[in-house]
Scaffold this motif. Structure first.
Motif, PDB file in Angstrom:
ATOM      1  N   TYR A   6       0.853  -1.190   0.000  1.00  0.00           N
ATOM      2  CA  TYR A   6       0.000   0.000   0.000  1.00  0.00           C
ATOM      3  C   TYR A   6       0.883   1.232   0.000  1.00  0.00           C
ATOM      4  O   TYR A   6       1.605   1.497   0.951  1.00  0.00           O
ATOM      5  CB  TYR A   6      -0.912  -0.007   1.220  1.00  0.00           C
ATOM      6  N   GLY A   7       0.846   1.972  -1.071  1.00  0.00           N
ATOM      7  CA  GLY A   7       1.655   3.176  -1.186  1.00  0.00           C
ATOM      8  C   GLY A   7       2.217   3.298  -2.591  1.00  0.00           C
ATOM      9  O   GLY A   7       1.825   2.577  -3.503  1.00  0.00           O
ATOM     10  N   THR A   8       3.137   4.220  -2.759  1.00  0.00           N
ATOM     11  CA  THR A   8       3.764   4.468  -4.053  1.00  0.00           C
ATOM     12  C   THR A   8       5.272   4.517  -3.885  1.00  0.00           C
ATOM     13  O   THR A   8       5.770   4.736  -2.774  1.00  0.00           O
ATOM     14  CB  THR A   8       3.287   5.806  -4.654  1.00  0.00           C
ATOM     15  N   PRO A   9       6.013   4.335  -4.978  1.00  0.00           N
ATOM     16  CA  PRO A   9       7.475   4.438  -4.883  1.00  0.00           C
ATOM     17  C   PRO A   9       7.944   5.833  -4.454  1.00  0.00           C
ATOM     18  O   PRO A   9       9.034   5.996  -3.931  1.00  0.00           O
ATOM     19  CB  PRO A   9       7.963   4.131  -6.299  1.00  0.00           C
ATOM     20  N   GLU A  10       7.102   6.852  -4.669  1.00  0.00           N
ATOM     21  CA  GLU A  10       7.470   8.225  -4.306  1.00  0.00           C
ATOM     22  C   GLU A  10       6.932   8.614  -2.928  1.00  0.00           C
ATOM     23  O   GLU A  10       6.945   9.783  -2.569  1.00  0.00           O
ATOM     24  CB  GLU A  10       6.911   9.220  -5.329  1.00  0.00           C
ATOM     25  N   GLY A  11       6.474   7.657  -2.141  1.00  0.00           N
ATOM     26  CA  GLY A  11       5.851   7.957  -0.857  1.00  0.00           C
ATOM     27  C   GLY A  11       6.804   8.622   0.121  1.00  0.00           C
ATOM     28  O   GLY A  11       7.977   8.276   0.210  1.00  0.00           O
ATOM     29  N   VAL A  12       6.298   9.633   0.823  1.00  0.00           N
ATOM     30  CA  VAL A  12       7.074  10.321   1.855  1.00  0.00           C
ATOM     31  C   VAL A  12       6.192  10.523   3.085  1.00  0.00           C
ATOM     32  O   VAL A  12       4.971  10.571   2.992  1.00  0.00           O
ATOM     33  CB  VAL A  12       7.611  11.696   1.395  1.00  0.00           C
ATOM     34  N   MET A  13       6.833  10.627   4.221  1.00  0.00           N
ATOM     35  CA  MET A  13       6.149  11.030   5.443  1.00  0.00           C
ATOM     36  C   MET A  13       6.944  12.182   6.042  1.00  0.00           C
ATOM     37  O   MET A  13       8.129  12.342   5.751  1.00  0.00           O
ATOM     38  CB  MET A  13       6.037   9.879   6.437  1.00  0.00           C
ATOM     39  N   TYR A  14       6.280  12.992   6.815  1.00  0.00           N
ATOM     40  CA  TYR A  14       6.943  14.158   7.388  1.00  0.00           C
ATOM     41  C   TYR A  14       7.168  13.946   8.872  1.00  0.00           C
ATOM     42  O   TYR A  14       6.254  13.621   9.613  1.00  0.00           O
ATOM     43  CB  TYR A  14       6.112  15.417   7.142  1.00  0.00           C
ATOM     44  N   GLN A  15       8.428  14.092   9.270  1.00  0.00           N
ATOM     45  CA  GLN A  15       8.808  13.925  10.657  1.00  0.00           C
ATOM     46  C   GLN A  15       9.575  15.163  11.088  1.00  0.00           C
ATOM     47  O   GLN A  15      10.645  15.444  10.544  1.00  0.00           O
ATOM     48  CB  GLN A  15       9.655  12.668  10.826  1.00  0.00           C
ATOM     49  N   ASP A  16       9.017  15.900  12.012  1.00  0.00           N
ATOM     50  CA  ASP A  16       9.616  17.149  12.486  1.00  0.00           C
ATOM     51  C   ASP A  16       9.863  18.118  11.332  1.00  0.00           C
ATOM     52  O   ASP A  16      10.896  18.781  11.272  1.00  0.00           O
ATOM     53  CB  ASP A  16      10.924  16.879  13.234  1.00  0.00           C
ATOM     54  N   GLY A  17       8.937  18.174  10.384  1.00  0.00           N
ATOM     55  CA  GLY A  17       9.045  19.095   9.261  1.00  0.00           C
ATOM     56  C   GLY A  17       9.964  18.637   8.154  1.00  0.00           C
ATOM     57  O   GLY A  17      10.154  19.340   7.166  1.00  0.00           O
TER      58      GLY A  17
END
Length: 96
Positions: A6-17
């Motif tokens: 579940y997701g994409t190869p370009e997936g990102v998450m934001y941690q502390d900006g």
């Protein structure tokens, strides 16, 4: 055991900006499913994930277990009453 990427190869998450890349590792999940005798699914959006879950819905299971928890409340009440009693004895200088 089936796996869902579940997701994409370009997936990102934001941690502390800061953007942290979290690409889905489809090939590893596919190998895991094959080795376990399951199926591999991919879903890049919520709609696709919903369709995958409908497809494998009969193999997803859960169970409900009822547990008695009144004992924990009784124990907590007893501990609280002992602590309050000890505090009262100390506060009013009733301890020799």
């Amino acid at each position: 055991m089936s796996t869902i990427a579940y997701g994409t190869p370009e997936g990102v998450m934001y941690q502390d900006g800061t953007a942290v890349p979290v690409p889905v590792d489809g090939p590893a999940l596919e190998r895991l499913a094959q080795e376990a005798g399951g199926r591999y699914y991919e879903a890049a959006s919520g709609g696709e994930l919903r369709r995958v879950c409908e497809d494998i819905g009969s193999s997803i299971g859960y169970r409900v277990e009822r547990r008695e928890i009144w004992g924990w409340f009784v124990a907590a009440g007893l501990l609280l009453s002992v602590a309050v009693s000890a505090g009262s004895l100390l506060w009013f200088s009733r301890v020799p």
